[in-house]
Motif scaffolding. Sequence first.
Motif, mmCIF file in Angstrom:
data_model
loop_
_atom_site.group_PDB
_atom_site.id
_atom_site.type_symbol
_atom_site.label_atom_id
_atom_site.label_comp_id
_atom_site.label_asym_id
_atom_site.label_seq_id
_atom_site.Cartn_x
_atom_site.Cartn_y
_atom_site.Cartn_z
ATOM 1 N N SER A 73 0.794 -1.243 0.000
ATOM 2 C CA SER A 73 0.000 0.000 0.000
ATOM 3 C C SER A 73 0.820 1.283 0.000
ATOM 4 O O SER A 73 0.254 2.363 -0.194
ATOM 5 N N LYS B 248 0.354 3.443 -2.978
ATOM 6 C CA LYS B 248 -0.828 4.293 -3.177
ATOM 7 C C LYS B 248 -0.460 5.784 -3.202
ATOM 8 O O LYS B 248 -1.139 6.592 -3.819
ATOM 9 N N VAL B 249 0.626 6.128 -2.504
ATOM 10 C CA VAL B 249 1.100 7.518 -2.538
ATOM 11 C C VAL B 249 1.649 7.847 -3.932
ATOM 12 O O VAL B 249 1.490 8.959 -4.436
ATOM 13 N N ASN C 152 -10.748 8.425 0.942
ATOM 14 C CA ASN C 152 -9.393 8.939 0.673
ATOM 15 C C ASN C 152 -8.637 7.985 -0.263
ATOM 16 O O ASN C 152 -9.066 6.843 -0.447
ATOM 17 N N PHE D 79 -5.877 6.416 0.058
ATOM 18 C CA PHE D 79 -4.959 5.443 0.646
ATOM 19 C C PHE D 79 -5.657 4.201 1.198
ATOM 20 O O PHE D 79 -5.015 3.301 1.742
ATOM 21 N N ALA E 80 -7.466 3.657 -3.767
ATOM 22 C CA ALA E 80 -6.364 3.347 -4.693
ATOM 23 C C ALA E 80 -6.896 2.725 -5.982
ATOM 24 O O ALA E 80 -6.346 2.960 -7.067
ATOM 25 N N MET F 70 -1.197 11.915 3.927
ATOM 26 C CA MET F 70 -0.475 10.805 4.577
ATOM 27 C C MET F 70 -0.629 10.885 6.089
ATOM 28 O O MET F 70 -0.833 9.872 6.756
ATOM 29 N N CYS G 222 -4.398 9.960 6.843
ATOM 30 C CA CYS G 222 -4.993 8.722 6.298
ATOM 31 C C CYS G 222 -3.974 7.613 6.017
ATOM 32 O O CYS G 222 -4.364 6.556 5.507
ATOM 33 N N GLY G 223 -2.702 7.829 6.309
ATOM 34 C CA GLY G 223 -1.665 6.891 5.864
ATOM 35 C C GLY G 223 -1.665 5.550 6.573
ATOM 36 O O GLY G 223 -1.041 4.604 6.109
ATOM 37 N N TYR H 128 -4.670 4.015 7.961
ATOM 38 C CA TYR H 128 -6.040 3.499 8.113
ATOM 39 C C TYR H 128 -6.613 3.863 9.482
ATOM 40 O O TYR H 128 -6.524 5.005 9.887
ATOM 41 N N LYS I 96 3.340 6.374 5.402
ATOM 42 C CA LYS I 96 2.446 5.408 4.753
ATOM 43 C C LYS I 96 2.977 4.008 5.011
ATOM 44 O O LYS I 96 4.174 3.759 4.971
#
Length: 304
Positions: free
Chosen positions: A63, A66-67, A109, A111, A116, A234, A237-238, A240, A255
């Motif tokens: 994940s 995703k950034v 979001n 992330f 994603a 990030m 939301c980085g 969860y 992240k």
Amino acid sequence: MNYQQVINKVYQSVLQSNRLGEAADYIPELAQVDADQMGVYLHHNDHSSAYAGAWDQQFSIQSVVKVLTLTLAYKKMGSEIWHRVGVEPSGTPFNSLGHLEHEQGVPRNPFSNAGALVVCDVLMDLFEDPRAAMLQMIRESTGNPAIDVNKSIADSEKSEGYRNVALANLIKSLGNIKHDVNELLDLYFDCCSISLNCKDLALLFSFLANQGTCVQSGKALLTPSQSKRINAVMLTCGFYDEAGEFAYKIGLPGKSGVSGAIVAVMPNVFSLAIWSPGLNIKGNSQRGIEFLEGFTNETGQSIF
Ligand code: GLN
């Protein structure tokens, strides 16, 4: 600041604390990885570095990618991207289907897995070959042309990716995915399966520590304002449903990924990658978080 000394000290104390967590087992290939490994690499904006342990061991980015998918889409599409995906923390696990039905298939979001997937759908509009565009950005930013998709991990994800299949179909039914769901899932799994090491990851994220410009290549990936915004997402939301705890304990944008990778950024100073495959209950690297807590406490480095 002697970063090498701090890294050595915190690395040893995390090893000794012996809290390991468990490697992700819902992706068969990840379940086979020895959880008792750890690598750390700090890349400073002045081009110096500090590292410890298995920093040169390869793992899949998961994940954390995703950034990068968001970066590529944001660079090309600008703020229009926020019509397809939001910037609010979800407070839910990474693979949740929860809010989607009530929120017309617009993920909270970018992330979460849902977010994603939508960003990958956007990339399929923006690039003829989004996979190649991703790999090109990653290879240029790290200076490592050997970085590639690990096909056995991608296949492994595909074989058991039931929740991602469900997410893609649900969002498609609500109108926020345009492309063929199978092609989209292939792209998403391939992106998650890109393999690299802690050094690559730290170099790759240097642009977020440097106002949008990659320190290694000197190339601008984002404007300073866009870089600020990605760092903000990030931070909120980085991680969860552990994002609040991470901000509280560590105070850096970052992240995580289910391979046990974490990257954290101190804007204008450094980017720091950690990998240790044992995960906590929220799906974030147990030792990675412990290391970052120790590191930020020792150095006093945090955005707050
Ligand atoms: N490839 C993983 C998945 O889709 C990514 C999740 C993660 O790293 N949190 O389940």
